[in-house]
Design a protein around this motif. Structure first.
Motif, PDB file in Angstrom:
ATOM      1  N   PRO A 156     -81.489  27.582 176.394  1.00 56.56           N
ATOM      2  CA  PRO A 156     -80.645  28.305 177.342  1.00 56.56           C
ATOM      3  C   PRO A 156     -81.286  28.374 178.726  1.00 56.56           C
ATOM      4  CG  PRO A 156     -81.756  29.836 175.868  1.00 56.56           C
ATOM      5  CD  PRO A 156     -82.030  28.459 175.342  1.00 56.56           C
ATOM      6  N   THR A 157     -80.454  28.410 179.744  1.00 54.34           N
ATOM      7  CA  THR A 157     -80.932  28.535 181.121  1.00 54.34           C
ATOM      8  C   THR A 157     -80.416  29.841 181.699  1.00 54.34           C
ATOM      9  OG1 THR A 157     -80.913  26.138 181.396  1.00 54.34           O
ATOM     10  CG2 THR A 157     -80.996  27.467 183.393  1.00 54.34           C
ATOM     11  N   ILE A 158     -81.346  30.615 182.242  1.00 53.17           N
ATOM     12  CA  ILE A 158     -81.042  31.963 182.723  1.00 53.17           C
ATOM     13  C   ILE A 158     -81.325  32.045 184.226  1.00 53.17           C
ATOM     14  CG2 ILE A 158     -81.647  34.410 182.507  1.00 53.17           C
ATOM     15  CD1 ILE A 158     -80.302  33.204 180.023  1.00 53.17           C
ATOM     16  N   LEU A 159     -80.502  32.811 184.915  1.00 49.85           N
ATOM     17  CA  LEU A 159     -80.754  33.127 186.321  1.00 49.85           C
ATOM     18  C   LEU A 159     -81.087  34.615 186.432  1.00 49.85           C
ATOM     19  CD1 LEU A 159     -80.675  32.421 189.383  1.00 49.85           C
ATOM     20  CD2 LEU A 159     -78.295  33.185 189.356  1.00 49.85           C
ATOM     21  N   SER A 160     -82.201  34.925 187.068  1.00 52.54           N
ATOM     22  CA  SER A 160     -82.551  36.307 187.357  1.00 52.54           C
ATOM     23  C   SER A 160     -82.302  36.578 188.837  1.00 52.54           C
ATOM     24  CB  SER A 160     -84.024  36.590 187.032  1.00 52.54           C
ATOM     25  OG  SER A 160     -84.401  37.879 187.490  1.00 52.54           O
ATOM     26  N   THR A 161     -81.533  37.627 189.118  1.00 48.98           N
ATOM     27  CA  THR A 161     -81.238  37.967 190.509  1.00 48.98           C
ATOM     28  C   THR A 161     -82.330  38.845 191.124  1.00 48.98           C
ATOM     29  OG1 THR A 161     -79.877  39.844 189.799  1.00 48.98           O
ATOM     30  CG2 THR A 161     -78.745  37.744 190.185  1.00 48.98           C
TER      31      THR A 161
END
Length: 216
Positions: free
Chosen positions: A2-7
């Motif tokens: 999985p690929t996650i974006l953290s803001t």
């Protein structure tokens, strides 16, 4: 994978939690903090309401606090490390307001906060005739960045972060992992696919990510 974006940019420890779970991620700061200069407030405060780490960052070198009423686990820890007595500590401002109104109604307070602060706490204090002075010590500014790739999950840590990301991007099919209920309410304007952390900490948001994708 999985690929996650953290803001929010993660520190090394937080990054390692993701890497240990074999989760790929990208991080950036969706908001930036602008601290106000030349603020006028007493150098000594008997009862201070401190609502965030940013609030504490803005005042810590300018003020002596006797008693603190605090929102947030991490903020509480920072004040404790500075030797300040914590009288009440809650995860949310509305809960702190309830404690103040029920147990400390005779006290006078100085409420330090950001310009984008939510209304629940001061509204509740006013309704119950609690004496307080409010000083806004910083502003939250959006830091826009467009992403062409799609993510499996997006980590949000404040309503402002949601607004900033969604100003130039769509959540699409990604799961929105939110640090708390107020952030989730903002995310609900853009998606129904939301998971809220059990505790309002960055680490617990990451825990929810790991739980969600551990079998992938």
């Amino acid at each position: 994978m999985p690929t996650i974006l953290s803001t929010k940019k993660l520190d090394k420890h937080q990054e390692q939690l993701m890497l240990n779970a074999n989760i790929s991620f990208v991080s950036y700061d969706a908001i930036r903090i602008s601290f106000y200069k030349d603020l006028l407030f007493p150098q000594k405060v008997e009862n201070a309401i401190v609502t965030s780490k940013n609030t504490w960052q803005a005042i810590k070198d300018k003020i002596s606090i006797k008693n603190a009423f605090v929102v947030g686990i991490k903020t509480t820890q920072l004040l404790q490390e500075s030797g300040i007595d914590i009288i009440e500590s809650t995860d949310y401002g509305k809960d702190l307001a309830q404690k103040i109104c029920s147990t400390h109604s005779a006290k006078e307070f100085h409420f330090f906060c950001g310009k984008q602060r939510r209304d629940e706490l001061p509204t509740q204090l006013k309704k119950n005739n609690i004496s307080f002075t409010e000083t806004q010590v910083y502003d939250t500014l959006e830091n826009h960045r467009e992403f062409s790739q799609e993510f499996d999950g997006i980590l949000f840590f404040s309503p402002s972060g949601v607004k900033s990301f969604c100003a130039v991007n769509d959540i699409k099919s990604a799961t929105a992992f939110c640090i708390g209920t107020t952030t989730a309410k903002e995310a609900e304007k853009h998606t129904k696919n939301i998971i809220i952390a059990n505790q309002p900490t960055i680490e617990n948001v990451i825990v929810q990510v790991v739980k969600t994708y551990k079998n992938d």
